[in-house]
Scaffold this motif. Structure first.
Motif, PDB file in Angstrom:
ATOM      1  N   GLY A 155    -128.658  74.960 -56.083  1.00  0.00           N
ATOM      2  CA  GLY A 155    -128.166  74.102 -57.150  1.00  0.00           C
ATOM      3  C   GLY A 155    -127.391  72.903 -56.656  1.00  0.00           C
ATOM      4  O   GLY A 155    -126.782  72.190 -57.468  1.00  0.00           O
ATOM      5  N   GLY A 156    -127.395  72.672 -55.342  1.00  0.00           N
ATOM      6  CA  GLY A 156    -126.687  71.518 -54.786  1.00  0.00           C
ATOM      7  C   GLY A 156    -125.176  71.597 -54.922  1.00  0.00           C
ATOM      8  O   GLY A 156    -124.486  70.583 -54.894  1.00  0.00           O
ATOM      9  N   ARG A 157    -124.649  72.821 -55.049  1.00  0.00           N
ATOM     10  CA  ARG A 157    -123.207  72.976 -55.277  1.00  0.00           C
ATOM     11  C   ARG A 157    -122.370  72.687 -54.038  1.00  0.00           C
ATOM     12  O   ARG A 157    -121.239  72.206 -54.141  1.00  0.00           O
ATOM     13  N   ASP A 158    -122.910  73.016 -52.855  1.00  0.00           N
ATOM     14  CA  ASP A 158    -122.155  72.833 -51.613  1.00  0.00           C
ATOM     15  C   ASP A 158    -123.068  72.204 -50.561  1.00  0.00           C
ATOM     16  O   ASP A 158    -124.247  72.550 -50.462  1.00  0.00           O
ATOM     17  N   VAL A 159    -122.490  71.301 -49.760  1.00  0.00           N
ATOM     18  CA  VAL A 159    -123.231  70.670 -48.668  1.00  0.00           C
ATOM     19  C   VAL A 159    -122.374  70.714 -47.413  1.00  0.00           C
ATOM     20  O   VAL A 159    -121.218  70.268 -47.432  1.00  0.00           O
ATOM     21  N   VAL A 160    -122.921  71.256 -46.315  1.00  0.00           N
ATOM     22  CA  VAL A 160    -122.184  71.280 -45.052  1.00  0.00           C
ATOM     23  C   VAL A 160    -122.651  70.118 -44.178  1.00  0.00           C
ATOM     24  O   VAL A 160    -123.828  69.765 -44.169  1.00  0.00           O
ATOM     25  N   PHE A 161    -121.714  69.545 -43.443  1.00  0.00           N
ATOM     26  CA  PHE A 161    -122.031  68.432 -42.558  1.00  0.00           C
ATOM     27  C   PHE A 161    -121.002  68.368 -41.454  1.00  0.00           C
ATOM     28  O   PHE A 161    -119.971  69.047 -41.496  1.00  0.00           O
ATOM     29  N   GLN A 162    -121.271  67.537 -40.455  1.00  0.00           N
ATOM     30  CA  GLN A 162    -120.334  67.363 -39.355  1.00  0.00           C
ATOM     31  C   GLN A 162    -119.960  65.906 -39.230  1.00  0.00           C
ATOM     32  O   GLN A 162    -120.734  65.014 -39.584  1.00  0.00           O
ATOM     33  N   SER A 163    -118.754  65.652 -38.716  1.00  0.00           N
ATOM     34  CA  SER A 163    -118.323  64.280 -38.515  1.00  0.00           C
ATOM     35  C   SER A 163    -117.129  64.241 -37.568  1.00  0.00           C
ATOM     36  O   SER A 163    -116.332  65.171 -37.512  1.00  0.00           O
ATOM     37  N   THR A 164    -117.031  63.153 -36.827  1.00  0.00           N
ATOM     38  CA  THR A 164    -115.844  62.871 -36.026  1.00  0.00           C
ATOM     39  C   THR A 164    -115.005  61.788 -36.690  1.00  0.00           C
ATOM     40  O   THR A 164    -114.000  61.350 -36.130  1.00  0.00           O
ATOM     41  N   ALA A 165    -115.428  61.341 -37.860  1.00  0.00           N
ATOM     42  CA  ALA A 165    -114.726  60.261 -38.552  1.00  0.00           C
ATOM     43  C   ALA A 165    -113.372  60.734 -39.064  1.00  0.00           C
ATOM     44  O   ALA A 165    -113.219  61.882 -39.498  1.00  0.00           O
ATOM     45  N   GLY A 166    -112.395  59.868 -39.034  1.00  0.00           N
ATOM     46  CA  GLY A 166    -111.077  60.193 -39.564  1.00  0.00           C
ATOM     47  C   GLY A 166    -111.029  59.966 -41.069  1.00  0.00           C
ATOM     48  O   GLY A 166    -111.835  59.245 -41.642  1.00  0.00           O
ATOM     49  N   GLY A 167    -110.118  60.620 -41.751  1.00  0.00           N
ATOM     50  CA  GLY A 167    -109.879  60.373 -43.157  1.00  0.00           C
ATOM     51  C   GLY A 167    -110.735  61.178 -44.111  1.00  0.00           C
ATOM     52  O   GLY A 167    -110.644  60.987 -45.320  1.00  0.00           O
ATOM     53  N   VAL A 212    -116.721  70.538 -38.746  1.00  0.00           N
ATOM     54  CA  VAL A 212    -117.672  70.899 -39.799  1.00  0.00           C
ATOM     55  C   VAL A 212    -116.934  70.926 -41.135  1.00  0.00           C
ATOM     56  O   VAL A 212    -115.847  71.496 -41.233  1.00  0.00           O
ATOM     57  N   PHE A 213    -117.541  70.306 -42.143  1.00  0.00           N
ATOM     58  CA  PHE A 213    -116.954  70.210 -43.475  1.00  0.00           C
ATOM     59  C   PHE A 213    -117.923  70.755 -44.518  1.00  0.00           C
ATOM     60  O   PHE A 213    -119.136  70.804 -44.291  1.00  0.00           O
ATOM     61  N   VAL A 214    -117.362  71.128 -45.673  1.00  0.00           N
ATOM     62  CA  VAL A 214    -118.178  71.470 -46.835  1.00  0.00           C
ATOM     63  C   VAL A 214    -117.749  70.588 -47.987  1.00  0.00           C
ATOM     64  O   VAL A 214    -116.567  70.536 -48.339  1.00  0.00           O
ATOM     65  N   ARG A 215    -118.712  69.879 -48.561  1.00  0.00           N
ATOM     66  CA  ARG A 215    -118.459  69.108 -49.776  1.00  0.00           C
ATOM     67  C   ARG A 215    -118.836  69.981 -50.964  1.00  0.00           C
ATOM     68  O   ARG A 215    -119.943  70.515 -51.040  1.00  0.00           O
ATOM     69  N   HIS A 216    -117.895  70.178 -51.890  1.00  0.00           N
ATOM     70  CA  HIS A 216    -118.122  71.001 -53.087  1.00  0.00           C
ATOM     71  C   HIS A 216    -118.341  70.100 -54.297  1.00  0.00           C
ATOM     72  O   HIS A 216    -117.526  69.215 -54.568  1.00  0.00           O
ATOM     73  N   PHE A 217    -119.413  70.334 -55.021  1.00  0.00           N
ATOM     74  CA  PHE A 217    -119.678  69.597 -56.248  1.00  0.00           C
ATOM     75  C   PHE A 217    -119.564  70.536 -57.443  1.00  0.00           C
ATOM     76  O   PHE A 217    -120.245  71.554 -57.510  1.00  0.00           O
ATOM     77  N   GLY A 218    -118.730  70.157 -58.359  1.00  0.00           N
ATOM     78  CA  GLY A 218    -118.611  70.906 -59.621  1.00  0.00           C
ATOM     79  C   GLY A 218    -117.996  72.255 -59.469  1.00  0.00           C
ATOM     80  O   GLY A 218    -118.582  73.239 -59.260  1.00  0.00           O
TER      81      GLY A 218
END
Length: 357
Positions: free
Chosen positions: A327-339, A351-357
């Motif tokens: 359902g596109g509720r969570d997306v995992v990704f990686q980044s070295t970016a600040g902020g 590694v981060f998880v973006r949560h939608f809804g």
């Protein structure tokens, strides 16, 4: 031309990396109408002291698997080399998976979160190591070749689609599916080359999408009939496989600068122009993509039914297949970016998880 295209888009991960990352608790960030949390942290929230990457997530969003060179994620973490970890998003606990080798590509996790497959080098060859996520115990998995690689797991971890390579130096390979419960193996396809095949298995283990890296064609094998259909793309174009959805209905592939989502029941393609598809959710409705150019957000989630987009990361970031929960509720990704979240102080890839809804 087609072989060259296959080489040019060989990596399934789409990468754009820059400076630092941060915080353990979900945090609203960037005005994106969602929350994001860093998951490559110890149970007490301490940030990882090494780089973490290559994350995928289970359909229910509960378990995240990733590799990391960090030494402080678990009390018994092995030092010196990159290892594989599983984080339970419900309990906030993290466990290191045992293995005798360093992972070559991102690890994969079964849909129920019970098994993790790693592909690593052992002496002269590469092997697949299957581990129980709960105990970390490694289960021996054999294949018919000298080397085994590119694993993909069914929802219950019973079926493992992979590539077996023969001869030394390697000169030919086959795509296989192992039913390790029954000790049985099925050969899906055989090639007189060792270019990427990238098998991707459906949740029930019935379908396997795979690529002929030399011809630049994508096929789908059906266990019920024991046959393959395809190429699924326009035969005048080269194609590179990204992922088969867990329900087996959608195949994401790249061709030129565009992404196509092939619907298996109807045999039709949905074009998503000038983007590079990275992953699709288990239902086949939500596509994670990166722009083909360098402007705009680095990762975006598209609802293929409504043609609407949600920004996953507006800072440089990357992701791999199976990065989107149902359902596109969570997306995992990686980044070295600040902020991305507050509290990032060590400049490591996280590694981060973006949560939608």
């Amino acid at each position: 031309m087609r072989a060259a295209l296959g080489a040019a888009v060989a990596a399934c991960a789409v990468t754009a990396l820059l400076p630092a990352a941060a915080s353990a608790e979900p945090t609203t960030a960037g005005g994106l109408g969602s929350s994001v949390e860093r998951v490559s942290v110890a149970a007490d929230g301490t940030q990882a002291d090494g780089d973490s990457a290559g994350a995928s997530i289970t359909p229910d969003g509960r378990h995240v698997v990733f590799s990391s060179s960090a030494k402080n994620l678990t009390p018994d973490a092995t030092t010196g080399s990159e290892k594989v970890f599983v984080r339970d998003q419900q309990t906030r606990q993290i466990k290191q998976m045992s293995s005798n080798s360093t992972p070559i590509q991102p690890p994969v996790i079964s849909g129920d979160g019970q098994y993790v497959a790693q592909w690593g080098k052992l002496f002269k060859d590469t092997k697949i190591f299957l581990s129980q996520a709960g105990t970390g115990r490694t289960i021996g998995i054999g294949c018919s070749g000298l080397s085994c690689s590119q694993p993909s797991l069914s929802a219950d971890g019973r079926y493992i689609a992979h590539v077996a390579t023969f001869n030394r130096p390697a000169s030919r390979q086959s795509v296989e599916v192992i039913d390790w419960h029954a000790g049985a193996k099925v050969t899906v396809a055989e090639f007189e080359h060792t270019l990427p095949a990238r098998p991707s298995i459906s949740g029930d283990g019935r379908y396997v999408a795979y690529e002929d890296g030399e011809a630049g064609d994508v096929f789908v094998w059906d266990r019920t009939s024991g046959t393959s259909s395809g190429p699924i793309e326009d035969s005048s174009k080269g194609a590179t496989l990204v992922q088969l959805s867990d329900d087996g209905t959608k195949v994401v592939y790249l061709s030129g600068s565009d992404t196509y989502v092939h619907d298996m029941p109807s045999g039709t393609d949905q074009l998503v122009p000038n983007v590079r598809g990275v992953a699709i959710d288990p239902t086949g409705r939500y596509l994670l993509y990166a722009p083909a150019d360098t402007t705009g957000p680095s990762l975006t989630l598209r609802d293929l039914q409504t043609d609407t987009d949600k920004i996953v990361s507006d800072q440089p970031a990357s992701a791999v297949s199976h990065a989107v929960s149902a359902g596109g509720r969570d997306v995992v990704f990686q980044s070295t970016a600040g902020g991305i979240v507050p509290g990032d102080t060590n400049g490591k890839s996280h590694v981060f998880v973006r949560h939608f809804g």
